[in-house]
Design a protein around this motif. Structure first.
Motif, PDB file in Angstrom:
ATOM      1  N   SER A  60      41.856  43.069  30.815  1.00 36.18           N
ATOM      2  CA  SER A  60      40.524  43.537  31.200  1.00 36.18           C
ATOM      3  C   SER A  60      39.848  42.525  32.115  1.00 36.18           C
ATOM      4  O   SER A  60      39.206  42.900  33.112  1.00 36.18           O
ATOM      5  N   GLY A  61      39.973  41.239  31.787  1.00 33.78           N
ATOM      6  CA  GLY A  61      39.377  40.212  32.635  1.00 33.78           C
ATOM      7  C   GLY A  61      39.944  40.233  34.037  1.00 33.78           C
ATOM      8  O   GLY A  61      39.212  40.105  35.029  1.00 33.78           O
ATOM      9  N   PHE A  62      41.256  40.421  34.138  1.00 35.93           N
ATOM     10  CA  PHE A  62      41.914  40.479  35.445  1.00 35.93           C
ATOM     11  C   PHE A  62      41.428  41.695  36.240  1.00 35.93           C
ATOM     12  O   PHE A  62      41.012  41.578  37.405  1.00 35.93           O
ATOM     13  N   VAL A  63      41.462  42.870  35.620  1.00 37.61           N
ATOM     14  CA  VAL A  63      41.134  44.118  36.325  1.00 37.61           C
ATOM     15  C   VAL A  63      39.649  44.202  36.665  1.00 37.61           C
ATOM     16  O   VAL A  63      39.282  44.607  37.780  1.00 37.61           O
ATOM     17  N   ILE A  64      38.782  43.811  35.729  1.00 39.19           N
ATOM     18  CA  ILE A  64      37.338  43.858  35.995  1.00 39.19           C
ATOM     19  C   ILE A  64      36.974  42.891  37.114  1.00 39.19           C
ATOM     20  O   ILE A  64      36.178  43.219  38.013  1.00 39.19           O
ATOM     21  N   THR A  65      37.553  41.696  37.092  1.00 31.96           N
ATOM     22  CA  THR A  65      37.279  40.735  38.167  1.00 31.96           C
ATOM     23  C   THR A  65      37.802  41.255  39.497  1.00 31.96           C
ATOM     24  O   THR A  65      37.136  41.124  40.543  1.00 31.96           O
ATOM     25  N   TYR A  66      38.978  41.848  39.483  1.00 35.50           N
ATOM     26  CA  TYR A  66      39.564  42.430  40.696  1.00 35.50           C
ATOM     27  C   TYR A  66      38.636  43.488  41.306  1.00 35.50           C
ATOM     28  O   TYR A  66      38.436  43.536  42.518  1.00 35.50           O
ATOM     29  N   ASN A  67      38.061  44.315  40.444  1.00 30.44           N
ATOM     30  CA  ASN A  67      37.259  45.441  40.925  1.00 30.44           C
ATOM     31  C   ASN A  67      35.799  45.108  41.203  1.00 30.44           C
ATOM     32  O   ASN A  67      35.165  45.777  42.021  1.00 30.44           O
ATOM     33  N   TYR A  68      35.243  44.084  40.515  1.00 34.19           N
ATOM     34  CA  TYR A  68      33.789  43.908  40.571  1.00 34.19           C
ATOM     35  C   TYR A  68      33.315  42.527  40.990  1.00 34.19           C
ATOM     36  O   TYR A  68      32.107  42.349  41.195  1.00 34.19           O
ATOM     37  N   ASN A  69      34.184  41.552  41.158  1.00 31.50           N
ATOM     38  CA  ASN A  69      33.667  40.202  41.372  1.00 31.50           C
ATOM     39  C   ASN A  69      32.893  40.066  42.680  1.00 31.50           C
ATOM     40  O   ASN A  69      32.045  39.186  42.810  1.00 31.50           O
ATOM     41  N   ASN A  70      33.138  40.955  43.640  1.00 29.13           N
ATOM     42  CA  ASN A  70      32.390  40.929  44.905  1.00 29.13           C
ATOM     43  C   ASN A  70      31.445  42.123  45.058  1.00 29.13           C
ATOM     44  O   ASN A  70      30.935  42.367  46.144  1.00 29.13           O
ATOM     45  N   PHE A 166      27.167  38.593  35.051  1.00 32.80           N
ATOM     46  CA  PHE A 166      26.197  37.580  35.495  1.00 32.80           C
ATOM     47  C   PHE A 166      26.894  36.459  36.258  1.00 32.80           C
ATOM     48  O   PHE A 166      26.351  35.928  37.233  1.00 32.80           O
ATOM     49  N   ALA A 167      28.095  36.106  35.816  1.00 41.90           N
ATOM     50  CA  ALA A 167      28.851  35.065  36.531  1.00 41.90           C
ATOM     51  C   ALA A 167      29.228  35.528  37.935  1.00 41.90           C
ATOM     52  O   ALA A 167      29.198  34.738  38.889  1.00 41.90           O
ATOM     53  N   PHE A 168      29.567  36.814  38.074  1.00 36.78           N
ATOM     54  CA  PHE A 168      29.943  37.357  39.384  1.00 36.78           C
ATOM     55  C   PHE A 168      28.786  37.265  40.380  1.00 36.78           C
ATOM     56  O   PHE A 168      29.002  37.228  41.591  1.00 36.78           O
ATOM     57  N   MET A 169      27.551  37.259  39.859  1.00 35.85           N
ATOM     58  CA  MET A 169      26.375  37.213  40.735  1.00 35.85           C
ATOM     59  C   MET A 169      26.134  35.821  41.314  1.00 35.85           C
ATOM     60  O   MET A 169      25.344  35.667  42.255  1.00 35.85           O
ATOM     61  N   ARG A 170      26.790  34.810  40.758  1.00 36.73           N
ATOM     62  CA  ARG A 170      26.564  33.439  41.192  1.00 36.73           C
ATOM     63  C   ARG A 170      27.414  33.094  42.412  1.00 36.73           C
ATOM     64  O   ARG A 170      28.513  33.623  42.592  1.00 36.73           O
ATOM     65  N   ARG A 171      26.907  32.171  43.214  1.00 41.73           N
ATOM     66  CA  ARG A 171      27.660  31.728  44.387  1.00 41.73           C
ATOM     67  C   ARG A 171      28.938  31.000  43.949  1.00 41.73           C
ATOM     68  O   ARG A 171      30.012  31.229  44.485  1.00 41.73           O
ATOM     69  N   ALA A 172      28.792  30.123  42.972  1.00 41.29           N
ATOM     70  CA  ALA A 172      29.954  29.377  42.456  1.00 41.29           C
ATOM     71  C   ALA A 172      30.517  30.121  41.242  1.00 41.29           C
ATOM     72  O   ALA A 172      30.617  29.568  40.140  1.00 41.29           O
ATOM     73  N   LYS A 173      30.900  31.370  41.451  1.00 40.36           N
ATOM     74  CA  LYS A 173      31.294  32.231  40.327  1.00 40.36           C
ATOM     75  C   LYS A 173      32.488  31.683  39.554  1.00 40.36           C
ATOM     76  O   LYS A 173      32.521  31.778  38.320  1.00 40.36           O
ATOM     77  N   LEU A 174      33.468  31.129  40.253  1.00 43.93           N
ATOM     78  CA  LEU A 174      34.658  30.642  39.567  1.00 43.93           C
ATOM     79  C   LEU A 174      34.327  29.491  38.632  1.00 43.93           C
ATOM     80  O   LEU A 174      34.848  29.414  37.504  1.00 43.93           O
ATOM     81  N   GLN A 175      33.441  28.606  39.050  1.00 49.41           N
ATOM     82  CA  GLN A 175      33.049  27.499  38.192  1.00 49.41           C
ATOM     83  C   GLN A 175      32.355  27.998  36.929  1.00 49.41           C
ATOM     84  O   GLN A 175      32.605  27.483  35.824  1.00 49.41           O
ATOM     85  N   TYR A 176      31.494  29.001  37.081  1.00 49.64           N
ATOM     86  CA  TYR A 176      30.831  29.576  35.909  1.00 49.64           C
ATOM     87  C   TYR A 176      31.837  30.236  34.973  1.00 49.64           C
ATOM     88  O   TYR A 176      31.740  30.122  33.745  1.00 49.64           O
ATOM     89  N   PHE A 219      41.793  35.155  40.278  1.00 49.40           N
ATOM     90  CA  PHE A 219      41.514  34.259  41.404  1.00 49.40           C
ATOM     91  C   PHE A 219      42.788  33.562  41.880  1.00 49.40           C
ATOM     92  O   PHE A 219      42.972  33.344  43.081  1.00 49.40           O
ATOM     93  N   ILE A 220      43.661  33.224  40.937  1.00 56.28           N
ATOM     94  CA  ILE A 220      44.952  32.645  41.317  1.00 56.28           C
ATOM     95  C   ILE A 220      45.774  33.671  42.085  1.00 56.28           C
ATOM     96  O   ILE A 220      46.376  33.363  43.138  1.00 56.28           O
ATOM     97  N   TYR A 221      45.811  34.906  41.578  1.00 54.75           N
ATOM     98  CA  TYR A 221      46.535  35.991  42.248  1.00 54.75           C
ATOM     99  C   TYR A 221      45.989  36.213  43.659  1.00 54.75           C
ATOM    100  O   TYR A 221      46.750  36.322  44.636  1.00 54.75           O
ATOM    101  N   ASP A 222      44.668  36.253  43.778  1.00 55.16           N
ATOM    102  CA  ASP A 222      44.038  36.531  45.068  1.00 55.16           C
ATOM    103  C   ASP A 222      44.312  35.420  46.082  1.00 55.16           C
ATOM    104  O   ASP A 222      44.526  35.680  47.267  1.00 55.16           O
ATOM    105  N   ARG A 223      44.342  34.194  45.604  1.00 54.84           N
ATOM    106  CA  ARG A 223      44.516  33.057  46.515  1.00 54.84           C
ATOM    107  C   ARG A 223      45.964  32.914  46.973  1.00 54.84           C
ATOM    108  O   ARG A 223      46.229  32.564  48.131  1.00 54.84           O
TER     109      ARG A 223
END
Length: 401
Positions: A60-70, A166-176, A219-223
């Motif tokens: 879920s973390g992988f798929v939700i981040t894939y679909n919504y982090n931006n 809420f983390a996705f809304m931050r500029r430094a989202k990965l750090q959060y 994020f590892i997959y995307d990079r």
């Protein structure tokens, strides 16, 4: 590691990961079936299949981040996202809660004791817990588990959806995200008296840990996906088989011969992200098998399978006391477990075991097929239309101004 650019990622559909979701849902159902029956297959690996829930969290973390982090930049986006996620998980939960309420009322009418002894204490179906479980507050440690027991993980996932949004809304989202994951892992280890087996007793932290690991995995997959796609299919085939072997070893050592959890179970949120990362590329032989249509369909039904199986388990056990079915279902044995006396199906004869397991799984899949098409899909689409109408009305309002 720096976050990826804000350029939208080309949308993919990870069919093998969908199939894994279905496989894990079925394995959790099998785990509960084995747990509450006397049989010759209750080995260490089967006792540890509860860890498949952690695979759900990571996935879920992988798929939700894939679909919504931006796609979540402000509170308006967050509201739309929250409506969609609630519309995805809550309606089925509500329907099954009232179905379970009807079952318990039937049980009381016929004076059937089985649901209070199979997988539950006498307080599990306390009416005072009903509204609390209905509102999915059953992963925060406020009260012990109750009613549709697997729903604790849905409560935990809903919490993770919002926290990471809420983390996705931050500029430094990965750090959060890394910070949330580390804190959640620390709380999971610190609060649990049973290693990774944290459920209604603060299971939200267990979910946040797994969800965060899945998010970091994206994020590892995307990079590195462009570079990794250059690897040969043979390498991916070896990687898939190797990670499966590692998972089997982890499951085997996550419990003792007596079924007690060990500290090895803490490896689940660490090993499962590696598996998700490998299978996201869909390059190995196992991935090709997972892309078969019937397995993908099990993936579609996975949420229903996970939520429905407990009620089917209780309904079958209750049916033992109904005259017309009593002689066609297995007998019970009284077994001391977790400080109480529980009733388990007597399935020591292999033929009867496999027949009843098949009956159980067939019923779960058939009912899940119905709930998926009649509850999940309609309410998911309704939530999407509702969000679209809100955005449309806002656009019209801005134009008119």
């Amino acid at each position: 590691m720096t976050p990826p650019s804000n350029k939208p990622v080309a949308r993919e559909h990870f069919k093998s990961l969908d199939s894994w979701r279905g496989v894990c849902a079925i394995l959790v159902a099998v785990h509960h079936f084995l747990l509450f029956s006397n049989n010759q297959f209750n080995g260490k690996i089967f006792h540890s299949l509860y860890l498949c829930v952690d695979f759900f969290f990571v996935l879920s973390g992988f798929v939700i981040t894939y679909n919504y982090n931006n796609r979540i930049a402000n509170i308006s986006d967050l509201k739309s996202y929250a409506i969609k996620r609630i519309g995805r998980v809550w309606p089925l939960h509500v329907a099954l809660m009232f179905a379970l309420l009807a079952l318990i009322m039937t049980v009381k009418h016929f004076n059937i004791p089985s649901p209070y002894t199979i997988g539950a204490s006498p307080t599990t179906y306390d009416l005072r817990k009903f509204s609390l479980v209905l509102l999915l507050t059953n992963s925060y440690g406020f009260f012990s588990g109750g009613w549709n027991l697997p729903s604790w993980s849905i409560s935990a996932e809903l919490c993770s959806y919002i926290v990471f949004a809420f983390a996705f809304m931050r500029r430094a989202k990965l750090q959060y995200i890394v910070l949330i994951t580390i804190i959640s892992a620390a709380f999971t280890v610190g609060l649990s008296n049973d290693h990774m087996n944290l459920t209604a007793n603060f299971g939200a932290f267990r979910c946040l840990w797994g969800f965060g690991m899945g998010s970091i995995c994206f994020f590892i997959y995307d990079r590195y996906q462009v570079a990794l796609r250059k690897a040969s299919s043979i390498l991916f085939a070896i990687a898939e088989l190797s990670i499966l072997g590692l998972i089997v070893c982890m499951l085997n050592f996550s419990v003792t011969m007596q079924g007690n959890t060990t500290a090895i179970s803490y490896l689940a949120p660490i090993i499962f992200p590696v598996a998700v990362l490998i299978f996201a590329f869909e390059r190995g032989l196992v991935s090709k098998f997972l892309k078969m249509k019937f397995l993908i369909y099990f993936g579609n039904l996975s949420y229903s399978i996970y939520m429905v199986h407990w009620i089917v388990l209780l309904a079958l056990s209750s049916a033992n006391y109904i005259y017309k079915l009593k002689q066609h279902l297995p007998a019970y044995d009284a077994v001391p477990m977790w400080g109480h006396l529980y009733w388990k199906w007597n399935l020591m004869e292999n033929g009867e075991f496999f027949q009843f397991l098949c009956l159980f799984l067939i019923l779960v899949v058939l009912i899940s097929h119905v709930t998926y098409h009649m509850i999940e899909v309609p309410f998911r689409d309704m939530a999407s239309r509702f969000v679209s109408n809100i955005k449309k009305n806002k656009s019209i309002g801005l134009i008119s101004q």
